[in-house]
Motif scaffolding. Structure first.
Motif, PDB file in Angstrom:
ATOM      1  N   PHE A   7       0.860  -1.186   0.000  1.00  0.00           N
ATOM      2  CA  PHE A   7       0.000   0.000   0.000  1.00  0.00           C
ATOM      3  C   PHE A   7       0.894   1.233   0.000  1.00  0.00           C
ATOM      4  CE2 PHE A   7      -3.830   2.081   2.442  1.00  0.00           C
ATOM      5  CZ  PHE A   7      -4.160   2.773   1.295  1.00  0.00           C
ATOM      6  N   GLY A   8       1.066   1.814  -1.174  1.00  0.00           N
ATOM      7  CA  GLY A   8       1.916   2.989  -1.308  1.00  0.00           C
ATOM      8  C   GLY A   8       1.106   4.265  -1.156  1.00  0.00           C
ATOM      9  N   THR A  10       1.451   8.851   0.162  1.00  0.00           N
ATOM     10  CA  THR A  10       2.235   9.909   0.800  1.00  0.00           C
ATOM     11  C   THR A  10       2.068   9.853   2.321  1.00  0.00           C
ATOM     12  OG1 THR A  10       1.855  11.230  -1.190  1.00  0.00           O
ATOM     13  CG2 THR A  10       2.745  12.377   0.710  1.00  0.00           C
ATOM     14  N   PHE A  11       0.878   9.475   2.755  1.00  0.00           N
ATOM     15  CA  PHE A  11       0.585   9.329   4.188  1.00  0.00           C
ATOM     16  C   PHE A  11       0.999  10.596   4.966  1.00  0.00           C
ATOM     17  CE2 PHE A  11       1.289   4.944   2.580  1.00  0.00           C
ATOM     18  CZ  PHE A  11       0.018   4.447   2.796  1.00  0.00           C
ATOM     19  N   HIS A  15      -4.279   8.302   7.940  1.00  0.00           N
ATOM     20  CA  HIS A  15      -5.595   8.583   8.546  1.00  0.00           C
ATOM     21  C   HIS A  15      -6.413   7.293   8.656  1.00  0.00           C
ATOM     22  CE1 HIS A  15      -7.260   8.382   4.465  1.00  0.00           C
ATOM     23  NE2 HIS A  15      -6.443   9.348   4.056  1.00  0.00           N
ATOM     24  N   HIS A  18      -7.039   5.064   5.568  1.00  0.00           N
ATOM     25  CA  HIS A  18      -5.949   4.137   5.189  1.00  0.00           C
ATOM     26  C   HIS A  18      -6.066   2.832   5.976  1.00  0.00           C
ATOM     27  CE1 HIS A  18      -3.572   8.035   4.233  1.00  0.00           C
ATOM     28  NE2 HIS A  18      -3.811   7.448   3.070  1.00  0.00           N
ATOM     29  N   LYS A  45       3.442  14.883  -6.186  1.00  0.00           N
ATOM     30  CA  LYS A  45       3.110  15.919  -5.194  1.00  0.00           C
ATOM     31  C   LYS A  45       4.273  16.904  -5.044  1.00  0.00           C
ATOM     32  CE  LYS A  45      -0.368  13.109  -3.154  1.00  0.00           C
ATOM     33  NZ  LYS A  45      -1.260  12.759  -2.099  1.00  0.00           N
ATOM     34  N   GLY A 107      -6.161   3.796  -4.403  1.00  0.00           N
ATOM     35  CA  GLY A 107      -7.456   4.479  -4.435  1.00  0.00           C
ATOM     36  C   GLY A 107      -7.833   4.809  -5.874  1.00  0.00           C
ATOM     37  N   ASP A 109      -8.936   7.470  -7.169  1.00  0.00           N
ATOM     38  CA  ASP A 109      -8.440   8.769  -7.658  1.00  0.00           C
ATOM     39  C   ASP A 109      -7.038   8.614  -8.254  1.00  0.00           C
ATOM     40  OD1 ASP A 109      -7.820   8.260  -4.835  1.00  0.00           O
ATOM     41  OD2 ASP A 109      -6.763  10.159  -4.868  1.00  0.00           O
ATOM     42  N   ARG A 134     -13.631   5.638  -4.303  1.00  0.00           N
ATOM     43  CA  ARG A 134     -13.484   6.890  -3.546  1.00  0.00           C
ATOM     44  C   ARG A 134     -14.484   7.914  -4.051  1.00  0.00           C
ATOM     45  NH1 ARG A 134      -7.640   9.661  -1.927  1.00  0.00           N
ATOM     46  NH2 ARG A 134      -8.374  10.197   0.159  1.00  0.00           N
ATOM     47  N   SER A 177     -14.808   5.505   2.543  1.00  0.00           N
ATOM     48  CA  SER A 177     -14.397   6.400   3.623  1.00  0.00           C
ATOM     49  C   SER A 177     -14.148   7.772   3.016  1.00  0.00           C
ATOM     50  CB  SER A 177     -13.100   5.879   4.258  1.00  0.00           C
ATOM     51  OG  SER A 177     -12.436   6.943   4.893  1.00  0.00           O
ATOM     52  N   VAL A 179     -12.554  10.189   4.333  1.00  0.00           N
ATOM     53  CA  VAL A 179     -11.382  10.857   4.916  1.00  0.00           C
ATOM     54  C   VAL A 179     -10.254  10.958   3.898  1.00  0.00           C
ATOM     55  CG1 VAL A 179      -9.778  10.888   6.866  1.00  0.00           C
ATOM     56  CG2 VAL A 179     -11.973   9.727   7.093  1.00  0.00           C
ATOM     57  N   SER A 180      -9.537  12.073   3.937  1.00  0.00           N
ATOM     58  CA  SER A 180      -8.321  12.227   3.129  1.00  0.00           C
ATOM     59  C   SER A 180      -7.298  12.986   3.968  1.00  0.00           C
ATOM     60  CB  SER A 180      -8.612  13.018   1.843  1.00  0.00           C
ATOM     61  OG  SER A 180      -8.961  14.352   2.162  1.00  0.00           O
ATOM     62  N   SER A 181      -6.045  12.853   3.592  1.00  0.00           N
ATOM     63  CA  SER A 181      -5.007  13.622   4.286  1.00  0.00           C
ATOM     64  C   SER A 181      -5.220  15.120   4.061  1.00  0.00           C
ATOM     65  CB  SER A 181      -3.619  13.205   3.785  1.00  0.00           C
ATOM     66  OG  SER A 181      -3.381  11.858   4.063  1.00  0.00           O
ATOM     67  N   SER A 182      -5.718  15.476   2.879  1.00  0.00           N
ATOM     68  CA  SER A 182      -5.990  16.911   2.618  1.00  0.00           C
ATOM     69  C   SER A 182      -7.027  17.443   3.595  1.00  0.00           C
ATOM     70  CB  SER A 182      -6.534  17.139   1.214  1.00  0.00           C
ATOM     71  OG  SER A 182      -5.874  16.402   0.275  1.00  0.00           O
ATOM     72  N   ARG A 185      -5.333  18.042   6.842  1.00  0.00           N
ATOM     73  CA  ARG A 185      -4.471  19.247   6.812  1.00  0.00           C
ATOM     74  C   ARG A 185      -5.312  20.517   6.807  1.00  0.00           C
ATOM     75  NH1 ARG A 185      -1.918  16.025   2.841  1.00  0.00           N
ATOM     76  NH2 ARG A 185      -2.672  17.410   1.196  1.00  0.00           N
TER      77      ARG A 185
HETATM   78  P1  ATP Z   1      -4.115  13.660  -0.067  1.00  0.00           P
HETATM   79  O1  ATP Z   1      -5.474  14.121   0.399  1.00  0.00           O
HETATM   80  O2  ATP Z   1      -2.974  14.450   0.505  1.00  0.00           O
HETATM   81  O3  ATP Z   1      -4.024  13.510  -1.573  1.00  0.00           O
HETATM   82  P2  ATP Z   1      -4.745  10.876   0.525  1.00  0.00           P
HETATM   83  O4  ATP Z   1      -5.787  10.927   1.594  1.00  0.00           O
HETATM   84  O5  ATP Z   1      -5.187  10.560  -0.863  1.00  0.00           O
HETATM   85  O6  ATP Z   1      -3.879  12.196   0.540  1.00  0.00           O
HETATM   86  P3  ATP Z   1      -2.403   9.204   0.252  1.00  0.00           P
HETATM   87  O7  ATP Z   1      -1.408   8.847   1.277  1.00  0.00           O
HETATM   88  O8  ATP Z   1      -1.971  10.061  -0.858  1.00  0.00           O
HETATM   89  O9  ATP Z   1      -3.662   9.842   1.038  1.00  0.00           O
HETATM   90  O10 ATP Z   1      -3.110   7.888  -0.280  1.00  0.00           O
HETATM   91  C1  ATP Z   1      -2.460   6.661  -0.480  1.00  0.00           C
HETATM   92  C2  ATP Z   1      -3.378   5.783  -1.301  1.00  0.00           C
HETATM   93  O11 ATP Z   1      -4.593   5.543  -0.584  1.00  0.00           O
HETATM   94  C3  ATP Z   1      -3.801   6.404  -2.640  1.00  0.00           C
HETATM   95  O12 ATP Z   1      -3.893   5.351  -3.591  1.00  0.00           O
HETATM   96  C4  ATP Z   1      -5.178   6.981  -2.331  1.00  0.00           C
HETATM   97  O13 ATP Z   1      -5.986   7.037  -3.473  1.00  0.00           O
HETATM   98  C5  ATP Z   1      -5.716   5.968  -1.333  1.00  0.00           C
HETATM   99  N1  ATP Z   1      -6.669   6.524  -0.376  1.00  0.00           N
HETATM  100  C6  ATP Z   1      -6.399   7.352   0.656  1.00  0.00           C
HETATM  101  N2  ATP Z   1      -7.520   7.633   1.341  1.00  0.00           N
HETATM  102  C7  ATP Z   1      -8.532   6.960   0.738  1.00  0.00           C
HETATM  103  C8  ATP Z   1      -9.940   6.848   0.968  1.00  0.00           C
HETATM  104  N3  ATP Z   1     -10.535   7.507   1.955  1.00  0.00           N
HETATM  105  N4  ATP Z   1     -10.655   6.055   0.120  1.00  0.00           N
HETATM  106  C9  ATP Z   1     -10.057   5.391  -0.893  1.00  0.00           C
HETATM  107  N5  ATP Z   1      -8.734   5.456  -1.170  1.00  0.00           N
HETATM  108  C10 ATP Z   1      -7.980   6.239  -0.377  1.00  0.00           C
END
Ligand code: ATP
Length: 215
Positions: A7-8, A10-11, A15, A18, A45, A107, A109, A134, A177, A179-182, A185
């Motif tokens: 599972f690659g 930026t983390f 969250h 993940h 990024k 994901g 996206d 997503r 889910s 949730v996102s890292s963005s 932040r």
């Molecule tokens: P950012 O918001 O900064 O872009 P992110 O939440 O997408 O970050 P990453 O660490 O970039 O987090 O994600 C790692 C992998 O996990 C990517 O393939 C991303 O698409 C996927 N991912 C992260 N959060 C989710 C989520 N809530 N649902 C589905 N896939 C996710």
């Protein structure tokens, strides 16, 4: 045959989404182990705005502490230059016994942009891809990305695509889910609480090291 998940990402920061993905993958794919692999230098990024690699690793370690089959890999920190997945897959293939089946989690996206990844056509030679829906990112469906980016793959069953002589593409069935890292932040930037979005230990780590504006 041993099953290993990769599972690659930026983390920045790791969250709860993940971890939910990791748990669903362990269960549905019957993985023996799942490696969380933070990118030292994510090609897609802006590096200047990313939390230093050792902090992202430390937060991942806190996040996976309760799950014995989750492991944090620092392999991308050992290479210089952009962290390309094709190189990471080659590393894992080299370092594991032949009887290992690899599953790369991604994901939707990110999968929707897979054609921009280095040597994307070869990625499926090394691992099956497991795509996580997503809806919060309003992407096209997994099926339409497969049709557009991997036109020689055909549907084998609901949520499974295959091509003769290559690895499969799976759509992981799990509740989405949002949730996102963005999102984390942004909330931190507004001085709002993020504890409900993050694994235990991570909010305190952010505050202790004054990362991402946490106070
Ligand atoms: P950012 O918001 O900064 O872009 P992110 O939440 O997408 O970050 P990453 O660490 O970039 O987090 O994600 C790692 C992998 O996990 C990517 O393939 C991303 O698409 C996927 N991912 C992260 N959060 C989710 C989520 N809530 N649902 C589905 N896939 C996710």
């Amino acid at each position: 045959m041993k099953k290993t998940g990769l599972f690659g990402g930026t983390f920045d920061p790791v969250h709860n989404g993940h971890l939910a993905i990791g748990r669903a993958a362990l269960r549905q794919l019957a993985l023996d182990v799942l490696y969380f692999i933070p990118a030292a230098s994510p090609p897609h990024k802006d590096e200047r705005r990313i939390t230093p690699f050792p902090h992202r690793v430390a937060m991942l370690r806190l996040a996976v502490a309760g799950e014995p089959r989750f492991v944090v890999s620092e392999v991308e920190g050992l290479r210089s230059g952009p962290s390309y997945t094709i190189d990471t897959l080659a590393h894992f293939r080299r370092s594991r016994e032949r009887e290992t089946e690899f599953f790369f989690l991604i994901g939707l996206d990110a999968f929707a942009e897979i054609t921009t990844w280095k040597r994307y056509g070869e990625l499926l030679h090394s691992a099956s891809f497991v795509v996580i829906n997503r809806p919060s990112h309003g992407c096209q469906s997994v099926a339409s990305v497969v049709a557009g980016s991997f036109p020689d793959y055909e549907a084998e069953a609901e949520g499974v695509w295959k091509k003769e002589g290559s690895n499969r593409i799976y759509s992981l069935a799990m509740a989405p889910s949002p949730v996102s890292s963005s999102m984390v932040r942004q909330r931190l930037g507004r001085g709002e609480a993020v504890d409900d979005l993050l694994p235990p230990g991570v909010p305190a780590y952010l505050r202790q090291h004054r990362l991402l504006g946490a106070a």
